[in-house]
Design a protein around this motif. Sequence first.
Motif, PDB file in Angstrom:
ATOM      1  N   LEU A  58       0.810  -1.219   0.000  1.00  0.00           N
ATOM      2  CA  LEU A  58       0.000   0.000   0.000  1.00  0.00           C
ATOM      3  C   LEU A  58       0.845   1.272   0.000  1.00  0.00           C
ATOM      4  CD1 LEU A  58      -2.685  -1.223   2.557  1.00  0.00           C
ATOM      5  CD2 LEU A  58      -2.863  -1.146   0.075  1.00  0.00           C
ATOM      6  N   GLY A  60       2.901   4.542  -1.258  1.00  0.00           N
ATOM      7  CA  GLY A  60       2.625   5.497  -2.334  1.00  0.00           C
ATOM      8  C   GLY A  60       1.147   5.516  -2.687  1.00  0.00           C
ATOM      9  N   ASP A  61       0.849   5.364  -3.953  1.00  0.00           N
ATOM     10  CA  ASP A  61      -0.552   5.341  -4.381  1.00  0.00           C
ATOM     11  C   ASP A  61      -1.078   3.922  -4.529  1.00  0.00           C
ATOM     12  OD1 ASP A  61       1.017   4.714  -6.497  1.00  0.00           O
ATOM     13  OD2 ASP A  61       0.013   6.020  -7.941  1.00  0.00           O
ATOM     14  N   GLY A  62      -0.512   3.010  -3.771  1.00  0.00           N
ATOM     15  CA  GLY A  62      -1.037   1.650  -3.726  1.00  0.00           C
ATOM     16  C   GLY A  62      -0.501   0.773  -4.842  1.00  0.00           C
ATOM     17  N   TYR A  63      -1.119  -0.408  -4.961  1.00  0.00           N
ATOM     18  CA  TYR A  63      -0.623  -1.364  -5.958  1.00  0.00           C
ATOM     19  C   TYR A  63      -1.649  -1.522  -7.078  1.00  0.00           C
ATOM     20  CZ  TYR A  63      -3.577  -4.863  -3.566  1.00  0.00           C
ATOM     21  OH  TYR A  63      -4.626  -5.557  -3.007  1.00  0.00           O
ATOM     22  N   PRO A  64      -1.202  -1.849  -8.303  1.00  0.00           N
ATOM     23  CA  PRO A  64      -2.137  -1.978  -9.426  1.00  0.00           C
ATOM     24  C   PRO A  64      -2.995  -3.228  -9.282  1.00  0.00           C
ATOM     25  CG  PRO A  64       0.064  -2.641 -10.103  1.00  0.00           C
ATOM     26  CD  PRO A  64       0.193  -2.096  -8.704  1.00  0.00           C
ATOM     27  N   LEU A  65      -4.271  -3.072  -9.613  1.00  0.00           N
ATOM     28  CA  LEU A  65      -5.191  -4.220  -9.516  1.00  0.00           C
ATOM     29  C   LEU A  65      -5.294  -4.899 -10.880  1.00  0.00           C
ATOM     30  CD1 LEU A  65      -7.937  -2.743  -7.181  1.00  0.00           C
ATOM     31  CD2 LEU A  65      -6.536  -4.774  -6.739  1.00  0.00           C
TER      32      LEU A  65
ATOM     33  N   ARG B  15      -6.000   1.100  -8.772  1.00  0.00           N
ATOM     34  CA  ARG B  15      -4.985   0.725  -7.801  1.00  0.00           C
ATOM     35  C   ARG B  15      -5.651   0.553  -6.445  1.00  0.00           C
ATOM     36  NH1 ARG B  15       0.048   1.753 -10.148  1.00  0.00           N
ATOM     37  NH2 ARG B  15       1.120   1.471  -8.159  1.00  0.00           N
ATOM     38  N   MET B  16      -5.088  -0.265  -5.641  1.00  0.00           N
ATOM     39  CA  MET B  16      -5.612  -0.498  -4.289  1.00  0.00           C
ATOM     40  C   MET B  16      -4.787   0.338  -3.318  1.00  0.00           C
ATOM     41  SD  MET B  16      -7.801  -2.519  -2.624  1.00  0.00           S
ATOM     42  CE  MET B  16      -7.928  -4.167  -1.967  1.00  0.00           C
ATOM     43  N   THR B  17      -5.466   1.248  -2.595  1.00  0.00           N
ATOM     44  CA  THR B  17      -4.759   2.112  -1.656  1.00  0.00           C
ATOM     45  C   THR B  17      -5.135   1.737  -0.221  1.00  0.00           C
ATOM     46  OG1 THR B  17      -6.484   3.777  -1.489  1.00  0.00           O
ATOM     47  CG2 THR B  17      -4.965   3.955  -3.361  1.00  0.00           C
ATOM     48  N   TYR B  18      -4.451   2.378   0.692  1.00  0.00           N
ATOM     49  CA  TYR B  18      -4.770   2.110   2.103  1.00  0.00           C
ATOM     50  C   TYR B  18      -6.181   2.601   2.431  1.00  0.00           C
ATOM     51  CZ  TYR B  18      -3.939   7.037   3.357  1.00  0.00           C
ATOM     52  OH  TYR B  18      -4.016   8.399   3.476  1.00  0.00           O
TER      53      TYR B  18
END
Lengths: 620, 137
Positions: A58, A60-65, B15-18
């Motif tokens: 998670l 930065g701007d998270g992970y790519p889905l 994207r999946m964020t917190y």
Amino acid sequence: MPTISEANKMQIRQPMDIMVTLQVGGDVSLTYSGYSDAKVADGRLDEPNKKMMPLTDLQGDGYPLNGSCKLYRPGYHPTSEEKWGERSNIGEPCSITITASESIGYVSAWVSGCESVTFSGNDYPVVNGTANIYVEDTTATFTFNPLYEDRRIEVSLLASGAYFIFNNDQIISCVVSLRSDLSLINPTLPESEIELQIYQDEDISERLASIPDETLITYSAGYSDEMSPIRNFYLSEKITWADNVMTIHAVDAVHKLDIQLPTASLLTDGSSDTGEATEESLLVFIRACLLYAGISIGIMPDYEDGASNSSLVFNRISLREAIAKATAWGRFGDYPTTWINYVDAGIPKLESDYSSAGWHIYEEDCGDVKRDAARKIKEIRMPVSALSFGDGGNYLTTNVGTGTWIYGSGAFLDFDDDVFAWSVITEQNAGIASVKSDETDYAGACERNALNFLAIKGLMEEGLPMGSMNTFYTQVMPWNSLQLATWNRYIGSSVREDQNLIIIGSKVLKDTHIQSFSTGEDDGEIITLDEAPIEGKLIVQHLNESAQTLYPNIAAQSILNMSNVTGSFKWKGDPRMQPRDSAYLHRVNGVTELITIENITITHEGGGTSAEITYRKGKC
Amino acid sequence: MAWVTPVTNRNATARMTYLDMNRISGNISYLYNYAKDHGYDVQGDDVSQTTWTQNDIISYDFWYSMTGVLGEVREAAGLDKSVNYPATNYYSVNSLERYTLYTWMEITEPPEYGLLQNREGIQLQTESGADIEAGIL
């Protein structure tokens, strides 16, 4: 950023990124004795071939889905191709301590999100994702300093040796020559090579002097969204340095094949069909040759399985020659579905089918396409050697060698010629060792190679010729209790003088005859091949059935079925291409030709990429 | 912990964020506690983590523990328990959030309108795919 395929469709292509690495040293065994402030650490920091596994992270701007990331699972290691490395908490440093039993020397760190590495109070900058640090001690603690506040540092490698990464900023020119041989006439397995000129701010000339031959150089090109596969080359000349420009010359792993097979080899496979048996045996044989030379091809290509009773015989031949000939056997006629290819060009690759890469090249994008047509072949004449054996019974009379028998050391034999059945006797006619056609070694003094005798047996049953026989006996018979007993019996226990020995035996007779293969093209050329050394023959047989000679006989049939049209052209180039790939050449006259690529010379220079390609028309 | 309208219309560039993880884990925890408080016989424990930051990495054990909590709530409500969608692609996460919504609609008394569209304005549907009409819930 475009992909290579997208860029190839453009009239004016963006300059390609080039990535070249040079690894120096790396022979010190490191122990990773501490990870501080790590969010994740898996202890696989010494494995450069493993990729960093993208995690459901998670930061930065998270992970790519998009399915590319995997859930982090402590307690379960990633796959054999992946690792986690060490990952810090976001925006924070982390440390790794290493130890070794000797002075560590150069250490290379591969990192992302890292600005610098601190060691012993000094900061080492990270350049192109790499920091090279020299350690004189046997232990060292490195602190990795973050580049971003909202991202974590990822350390993928911390290993012995310096690892230099060069990109477009430093590479002045890069010429990669990728080669195969589509001639089939006296085939070779040519080396591919890379020639680099690289600018380096830092004067590293002293370090270059200690870089040995065989140092690994890797090459890849493309765009950030798609780099070509990495090609491995090995330094073949000393790196030169002048005015901050180093010149590097390296070759692919084919040069490692310039060694001989360790012994005569007989492969027995599991097929009842000659074609399938040959395919399987050749593939297994080629892989064995490559492994012996230290070349890994990874996964074996698919091949047909069969039942039983077939064998391949190889003898006293260099690995390079054996593989070249193994890939030149029948591709048409009796075996149209089998197509064994081995190419290296930095990516060792063994295939069991004709390559279907299917590149599309348009003549309008090329310079002049030069075509050349060899004369049609009317007939191939091939001197074929065969062996036969002289008297192999129990009444050997011909002197075929001499030797010396030394008390306490053993018998040292010197054979005049290739022989089959033989006996060693003293000048007093006392026999000390013998190998007869019935395989009896009644003196028991001679160590024999079981594999060789299997080959002899198979050949003798069918009377098949194959390579020289002198690989089938030993030239030294070590002193042992049996030799002592023989000495005492025939020479006398009080005698210590050296004894002259005589070898009587049956010679291997060589006969050469011309074998012809005709195309029926009356206006064609008659080609006479060089005489193939008998050691270079490749034979397949079902035990107790007749044999077929794959090389040169069936290879000659392949020559007759190949196109005599070759060509060359200049193109904008694609670093993903491999020699022996197939391609479609779209001519300006509207005709599309299937071609097989023989050689590709990719040149990166002045911000552009171009390629010189030579090919042969059709399937090769 | 308050209910937050799920996001169900991600695409392949998502994207999946917190923040997503706070909502998903918080909603499942909300459903767990709501169901317990309203007499449903929910087995097992609540979601173990409902506050996420950029410094977190979602673990395999946590993710399937969390989807397991939703499954227990659904089973207690007489719904299909199988909602163990992976966390790695957009359609699976859409599905998971959609099932939190379906479960929410099943065990709570949602307002007659206003939440019948998700926050991107897309009409909500029942678990069987029919449009949800105002007032019928």
